[in-house]
Motif scaffolding. Structure first.
Motif, PDB file in Angstrom:
ATOM      1  N   MET A  82      30.693  24.541  44.048  1.00 15.86           N
ATOM      2  CA  MET A  82      31.863  24.917  44.847  1.00 15.86           C
ATOM      3  C   MET A  82      31.396  25.693  46.079  1.00 15.86           C
ATOM      4  N   LYS A  83      31.992  25.405  47.216  1.00 18.54           N
ATOM      5  CA  LYS A  83      31.576  25.998  48.489  1.00 18.54           C
ATOM      6  C   LYS A  83      32.501  27.138  48.919  1.00 18.54           C
ATOM      7  N   GLN A  84      31.976  27.988  49.820  1.00 18.67           N
ATOM      8  CA  GLN A  84      32.806  29.021  50.417  1.00 18.67           C
ATOM      9  C   GLN A  84      33.950  28.386  51.203  1.00 18.67           C
ATOM     10  N   ARG A  85      35.009  29.162  51.372  1.00 18.37           N
ATOM     11  CA  ARG A  85      36.208  28.639  52.023  1.00 18.37           C
ATOM     12  C   ARG A  85      36.679  29.528  53.160  1.00 18.37           C
ATOM     13  N   THR A  86      37.284  28.864  54.147  1.00 20.60           N
ATOM     14  CA  THR A  86      38.051  29.544  55.176  1.00 20.60           C
ATOM     15  C   THR A  86      39.299  28.687  55.418  1.00 20.60           C
ATOM     16  N   ILE A  87      39.987  28.881  56.552  1.00 23.87           N
ATOM     17  CA  ILE A  87      41.127  28.028  56.880  1.00 23.87           C
ATOM     18  C   ILE A  87      40.730  27.068  57.998  1.00 23.87           C
ATOM     19  N   PRO A  90      27.233  27.859  49.270  1.00 22.76           N
ATOM     20  CA  PRO A  90      27.835  27.999  47.941  1.00 22.76           C
ATOM     21  C   PRO A  90      28.721  29.240  47.838  1.00 22.76           C
ATOM     22  N   LYS A  91      29.814  29.093  47.124  1.00 24.13           N
ATOM     23  CA  LYS A  91      30.743  30.208  46.894  1.00 24.13           C
ATOM     24  C   LYS A  91      30.182  31.119  45.812  1.00 24.13           C
ATOM     25  N   LYS A  92      30.311  32.419  46.020  1.00 20.94           N
ATOM     26  CA  LYS A  92      29.850  33.404  45.037  1.00 20.94           C
ATOM     27  C   LYS A  92      31.028  33.911  44.216  1.00 20.94           C
ATOM     28  N   PHE A  93      30.824  33.982  42.924  1.00 18.43           N
ATOM     29  CA  PHE A  93      31.805  34.561  42.013  1.00 18.43           C
ATOM     30  C   PHE A  93      31.233  35.834  41.403  1.00 18.43           C
ATOM     31  N   MET A  94      32.122  36.739  41.035  1.00 15.88           N
ATOM     32  CA  MET A  94      31.715  37.971  40.366  1.00 15.88           C
ATOM     33  C   MET A  94      32.077  37.829  38.886  1.00 15.88           C
ATOM     34  N   ARG A  95      31.097  37.609  38.051  1.00 17.07           N
ATOM     35  CA  ARG A  95      31.344  37.477  36.617  1.00 17.07           C
ATOM     36  C   ARG A  95      31.291  38.861  35.971  1.00 17.07           C
ATOM     37  N   VAL A 101      27.329  35.072  40.636  1.00 17.83           N
ATOM     38  CA  VAL A 101      26.915  33.742  40.197  1.00 17.83           C
ATOM     39  C   VAL A 101      27.420  32.686  41.174  1.00 17.83           C
ATOM     40  N   GLU A 102      26.704  31.583  41.235  1.00 15.93           N
ATOM     41  CA  GLU A 102      27.110  30.413  42.005  1.00 15.93           C
ATOM     42  C   GLU A 102      27.128  29.220  41.058  1.00 15.93           C
ATOM     43  N   PHE A 103      28.033  28.292  41.302  1.00 20.48           N
ATOM     44  CA  PHE A 103      28.147  27.115  40.450  1.00 20.48           C
ATOM     45  C   PHE A 103      28.212  25.866  41.316  1.00 20.48           C
ATOM     46  N   SER A 104      27.574  24.815  40.859  1.00 15.51           N
ATOM     47  CA  SER A 104      27.789  23.520  41.497  1.00 15.51           C
ATOM     48  C   SER A 104      29.146  22.998  41.041  1.00 15.51           C
ATOM     49  N   LYS A 105      29.702  22.069  41.799  1.00 16.23           N
ATOM     50  CA  LYS A 105      31.021  21.542  41.468  1.00 16.23           C
ATOM     51  C   LYS A 105      31.009  20.847  40.107  1.00 16.23           C
ATOM     52  N   GLU A 106      29.862  20.254  39.757  1.00 17.95           N
ATOM     53  CA  GLU A 106      29.780  19.505  38.513  1.00 17.95           C
ATOM     54  C   GLU A 106      29.896  20.415  37.287  1.00 17.95           C
ATOM     55  N   GLU A 107      29.325  21.616  37.371  1.00 17.90           N
ATOM     56  CA  GLU A 107      29.331  22.497  36.209  1.00 17.90           C
ATOM     57  C   GLU A 107      30.371  23.605  36.323  1.00 17.90           C
ATOM     58  N   MET A 108      31.081  23.648  37.423  1.00 19.71           N
ATOM     59  CA  MET A 108      31.995  24.744  37.681  1.00 19.71           C
ATOM     60  C   MET A 108      33.375  24.455  37.101  1.00 19.71           C
ATOM     61  N   VAL A 109      33.636  24.934  35.904  1.00 20.89           N
ATOM     62  CA  VAL A 109      34.946  24.709  35.287  1.00 20.89           C
ATOM     63  C   VAL A 109      36.034  25.436  36.069  1.00 20.89           C
ATOM     64  N   LEU A 167      39.789  43.245  46.898  1.00 19.59           N
ATOM     65  CA  LEU A 167      38.843  44.169  47.526  1.00 19.59           C
ATOM     66  C   LEU A 167      37.464  44.123  46.876  1.00 19.59           C
ATOM     67  N   LEU A 168      37.332  43.416  45.755  1.00 22.36           N
ATOM     68  CA  LEU A 168      36.014  43.216  45.161  1.00 22.36           C
ATOM     69  C   LEU A 168      35.124  42.376  46.071  1.00 22.36           C
ATOM     70  N   GLY A 169      35.739  41.605  46.958  1.00 20.26           N
ATOM     71  CA  GLY A 169      34.966  40.803  47.897  1.00 20.26           C
ATOM     72  C   GLY A 169      34.609  39.427  47.397  1.00 20.26           C
ATOM     73  N   ALA A 170      35.032  39.082  46.183  1.00 21.35           N
ATOM     74  CA  ALA A 170      34.786  37.758  45.616  1.00 21.35           C
ATOM     75  C   ALA A 170      35.770  37.534  44.484  1.00 21.35           C
ATOM     76  N   ASN A 171      36.101  36.284  44.225  1.00 19.41           N
ATOM     77  CA  ASN A 171      36.913  35.984  43.052  1.00 19.41           C
ATOM     78  C   ASN A 171      36.123  36.345  41.798  1.00 19.41           C
ATOM     79  N   PHE A 172      36.763  37.026  40.854  1.00 21.64           N
ATOM     80  CA  PHE A 172      36.041  37.411  39.645  1.00 21.64           C
ATOM     81  C   PHE A 172      36.322  36.437  38.504  1.00 21.64           C
ATOM     82  N   ILE A 173      35.387  36.373  37.580  1.00 19.70           N
ATOM     83  CA  ILE A 173      35.557  35.612  36.345  1.00 19.70           C
ATOM     84  C   ILE A 173      35.623  36.631  35.220  1.00 19.70           C
ATOM     85  N   GLY A 174      36.783  36.773  34.627  1.00 20.19           N
ATOM     86  CA  GLY A 174      36.978  37.774  33.593  1.00 20.19           C
ATOM     87  C   GLY A 174      38.454  37.981  33.343  1.00 20.19           C
TER      88      GLY A 174
END
Length: 291
Positions: free
Chosen positions: A1-6, A122-127, A277-285, A242-249
């Motif tokens: 999954m990649k970073q996003r803007t508009i 790649p998009k970064k997630f905060m696990r 963490v970073e995930f490829s689209k294939e493994e990124m649930v 304000l964490l600066g990334a989407n979290f997983i939790g």
């Protein structure tokens, strides 16, 4: 999954909740790794979105830099967060984000009009790796490890219309738009009268908030049977941006508000209770959550 803007800039004009004056809001795309920044066009000051920028949490989440502030950012940031946007410039020409209808749906519509652009990085997630909690008497807010992105909130008001409400929200952009985005902020008539007496809430009305007296609501009806707790989830999502990334939790709270949410973000960083963490689209649930 990649970073996003508009994909393109979008603009809107609305009323500020506290000053009651028109505010112009403009959203602009930014390149990868730019993050989310606010810009006060009337002051020429940029304010990065991060916990250290928070200067007040009494009435809303307020960020600032060099004595210049932007207030009531939580509804807009809730919508931005729900679309998984990583890079964005938010421009306002006053010290408040416009309140719109008191929910996040207007901001959702702006983002839908702008379109979402995937970038090359790649998009970064905060696990979340261990539980962190902030308490204040019975009130609490916590983050804990989970394989899903969940917001679990409970409120308890001594009021005949509200009472005790609890909702567990399993996050996705689609679920957010359908279940959370239209839930409006709420307040009590006696509080509104006091705030206006000290020069605040001048832009508040039945068009942008649920207003309650001692016996019921002054608005015609609710949008959801449990609109109050849904709005608290909306606020919490905005505060977690304000964490600066989407979290997983899993976020859990009882009677929490902007202050406890802010302290929770600070404690998470202090205890380093997360991993990036970073995930490829294939493994990124979680990619499906933002589709």
């Amino acid at each position: 999954m990649k970073q996003r803007t508009i994909k393109k800039p979008v603009e809107a004009v609305g009323i500020g909740l506290h000053k009651g004056v028109p505010v112009k809001l403009r959203l602009e795309p930014l390149a990868e790794n730019s993050g989310i920044v606010f810009y006060r066009s009337d002051k020429g000051i940029t304010i990065p979105l991060k916990p250290e920028s928070v200067v007040d949490t009494k009435m809303a989440t307020v960020i600032g830099n060099d004595g210049v502030v932007v207030s009531t950012i939580e509804h807009l940031m809730s919508a931005v967060y729900s679309f998984g946007i990583d890079n964005l410039r938010i421009i306002v020409d006053n010290d408040e984000v416009p309140i719109m209808d008191g929910s996040a749906i207007s901001f959702v519509m702006m983002l839908q009009e702008a379109g979402i652009e995937e970038l090359n990085t790649p998009k970064k997630f905060m696990r979340i790796t261990k539980e962190v909690e902030i308490t204040d008497g019975e009130k609490f807010a916590r983050l804990k490890p989970s394989e899903k992105i969940i917001f679990d909130f409970e409120i308890n008001f001594d009021h005949p219309v509200i009472g005790r409400e609890k909702r567990e929200f399993v996050f996705s952009t689609k679920n957010y738009i359908e279940e959370i985005a239209r839930a409006r902020t709420f307040g009590f008539l006696r509080e509104v009268q006091y705030l206006r007496s000290i020069g605040l809430a001048l832009g508040g009305s039945l068009d942008n908030a649920i207003v309650l007296d001692d016996k019921g609501i002054l608005n015609d009806n609710l949008r959801f049977d449990d609109e109050f707790v849904r709005h608290k989830i909306l606020d919490a999502i905005g505060d977690m941006s304000l964490l600066g990334a989407n979290f997983i939790g899993k976020y859990e709270a009882f009677a929490s508000g902007h202050h406890l949410n802010h302290l929770l973000t600070l404690k998470l960083f202090k205890e380093h209770a997360y991993e990036i963490v970073e995930f490829s689209k294939e493994e990124m649930v979680f990619a499906k959550a933002f589709s």
